[in-house]
Design a protein around this motif. Sequence first.
Motif, PDB file in Angstrom:
ATOM      1  N   TYR A 163      -4.549  -0.080  -0.929  1.00  0.00           N
ATOM      2  CA  TYR A 163      -3.584  -0.421  -1.970  1.00  0.00           C
ATOM      3  C   TYR A 163      -3.574   0.700  -3.008  1.00  0.00           C
ATOM      4  CZ  TYR A 163      -1.446  -3.193  -5.745  1.00  0.00           C
ATOM      5  OH  TYR A 163      -0.638  -3.654  -6.756  1.00  0.00           O
ATOM      6  N   VAL A 164      -2.485   1.423  -3.084  1.00  0.00           N
ATOM      7  CA  VAL A 164      -2.440   2.654  -3.882  1.00  0.00           C
ATOM      8  C   VAL A 164      -2.584   2.446  -5.379  1.00  0.00           C
ATOM      9  CG1 VAL A 164      -1.115   3.926  -2.159  1.00  0.00           C
ATOM     10  CG2 VAL A 164       0.103   2.718  -3.941  1.00  0.00           C
ATOM     11  N   TYR A 165      -2.198   1.287  -5.893  1.00  0.00           N
ATOM     12  CA  TYR A 165      -2.206   1.102  -7.339  1.00  0.00           C
ATOM     13  C   TYR A 165      -3.581   0.824  -7.929  1.00  0.00           C
ATOM     14  CZ  TYR A 165       2.848   1.040  -7.011  1.00  0.00           C
ATOM     15  OH  TYR A 165       4.152   1.379  -6.775  1.00  0.00           O
ATOM     16  N   CYS A 166      -4.556   0.529  -7.122  1.00  0.00           N
ATOM     17  CA  CYS A 166      -5.907   0.257  -7.632  1.00  0.00           C
ATOM     18  C   CYS A 166      -6.874   1.341  -7.182  1.00  0.00           C
ATOM     19  CB  CYS A 166      -6.380  -1.120  -7.191  1.00  0.00           C
ATOM     20  SG  CYS A 166      -5.593  -2.453  -8.097  1.00  0.00           S
ATOM     21  N   GLY A 167      -6.394   2.559  -7.064  1.00  0.00           N
ATOM     22  CA  GLY A 167      -7.257   3.680  -6.719  1.00  0.00           C
ATOM     23  C   GLY A 167      -7.528   3.832  -5.240  1.00  0.00           C
ATOM     24  N   GLY A 168      -6.837   3.092  -4.413  1.00  0.00           N
ATOM     25  CA  GLY A 168      -7.074   3.168  -2.977  1.00  0.00           C
ATOM     26  C   GLY A 168      -6.452   4.411  -2.362  1.00  0.00           C
TER      27      GLY A 168
ATOM     28  N   ASN B 202      -0.272   1.363   1.169  1.00  0.00           N
ATOM     29  CA  ASN B 202       0.183   0.004   0.885  1.00  0.00           C
ATOM     30  C   ASN B 202       0.596  -0.086  -0.579  1.00  0.00           C
ATOM     31  OD1 ASN B 202      -2.000  -0.841   3.266  1.00  0.00           O
ATOM     32  ND2 ASN B 202      -0.139  -2.078   3.205  1.00  0.00           N
ATOM     33  N   PHE B 203       1.850  -0.451  -0.825  1.00  0.00           N
ATOM     34  CA  PHE B 203       2.357  -0.595  -2.184  1.00  0.00           C
ATOM     35  C   PHE B 203       2.304  -2.041  -2.667  1.00  0.00           C
ATOM     36  CE2 PHE B 203       4.235   3.493  -1.035  1.00  0.00           C
ATOM     37  CZ  PHE B 203       3.856   4.238  -2.139  1.00  0.00           C
ATOM     38  N   THR B 204       1.825  -2.947  -1.817  1.00  0.00           N
ATOM     39  CA  THR B 204       1.565  -4.328  -2.223  1.00  0.00           C
ATOM     40  C   THR B 204       0.162  -4.674  -1.733  1.00  0.00           C
ATOM     41  OG1 THR B 204       2.314  -5.475  -0.219  1.00  0.00           O
ATOM     42  CG2 THR B 204       4.008  -4.899  -1.864  1.00  0.00           C
ATOM     43  N   THR B 205      -0.354  -5.783  -2.226  1.00  0.00           N
ATOM     44  CA  THR B 205      -1.679  -6.230  -1.797  1.00  0.00           C
ATOM     45  C   THR B 205      -1.587  -7.121  -0.568  1.00  0.00           C
ATOM     46  OG1 THR B 205      -1.554  -8.053  -3.368  1.00  0.00           O
ATOM     47  CG2 THR B 205      -2.707  -6.064  -4.081  1.00  0.00           C
ATOM     48  N   GLY B 206      -0.388  -7.257  -0.016  1.00  0.00           N
ATOM     49  CA  GLY B 206      -0.191  -8.020   1.202  1.00  0.00           C
ATOM     50  C   GLY B 206       0.006  -9.499   0.951  1.00  0.00           C
ATOM     51  N   GLY B 207       0.160 -10.216   2.036  1.00  0.00           N
ATOM     52  CA  GLY B 207       0.264 -11.656   1.941  1.00  0.00           C
ATOM     53  C   GLY B 207       1.667 -12.205   1.836  1.00  0.00           C
ATOM     54  N   GLU B 208       2.634 -11.381   1.459  1.00  0.00           N
ATOM     55  CA  GLU B 208       3.992 -11.903   1.331  1.00  0.00           C
ATOM     56  C   GLU B 208       5.065 -10.932   1.804  1.00  0.00           C
ATOM     57  OE1 GLU B 208       4.641 -13.376  -2.578  1.00  0.00           O
ATOM     58  OE2 GLU B 208       2.941 -14.712  -2.473  1.00  0.00           O
ATOM     59  N   GLY B 209       4.745  -9.683   1.958  1.00  0.00           N
ATOM     60  CA  GLY B 209       5.755  -8.716   2.339  1.00  0.00           C
ATOM     61  C   GLY B 209       6.556  -8.263   1.136  1.00  0.00           C
ATOM     62  N   THR B 210       7.489  -7.353   1.335  1.00  0.00           N
ATOM     63  CA  THR B 210       8.210  -6.769   0.215  1.00  0.00           C
ATOM     64  C   THR B 210       9.126  -7.748  -0.507  1.00  0.00           C
ATOM     65  OG1 THR B 210       9.885  -5.953   1.724  1.00  0.00           O
ATOM     66  CG2 THR B 210       8.125  -4.434   1.113  1.00  0.00           C
TER      67      THR B 210
END
Length: 115
Positions: free
Chosen positions: A74-79, A83-91
């Motif tokens: 997940y790119v937004y938390c330093g990963g 992945n631009f979302t944390t998953g689980g629901e899709g865009t």
Amino acid sequence: MRYKVYVDWTTEEIPRAFYVGKGTQRRLNIVNRNKLHSAIMSKYGFDRRVVFESDDEAAVLKRECELIAEHNTYVYCGGWGANFTTGGEGTSGAKRPWQSGECHPMYGRKHTEES
């Protein structure tokens, strides 16, 4: 309907996971995901591996969240990943970095005073 969770890996000597996704076989056949995914794929190679399958979409979405956190894509938390979302629901139901939830990498954690 049969859903699959997959992980995209680099083809380096020591492979690194850089993207986790879910979908049907049709979705798996489409290689490109976003510009960052394409850049990583072009520079480091690409190997997609299906790691989980089920007819239960809720189980697949949960596993996608777990793998994004586990592989830190997940790119937004330093990963390091695409992945631009944390998953689980899709865009269509994407969770943005300022939102919270069980799939968010900081869920249940607190920042230190230093940060």
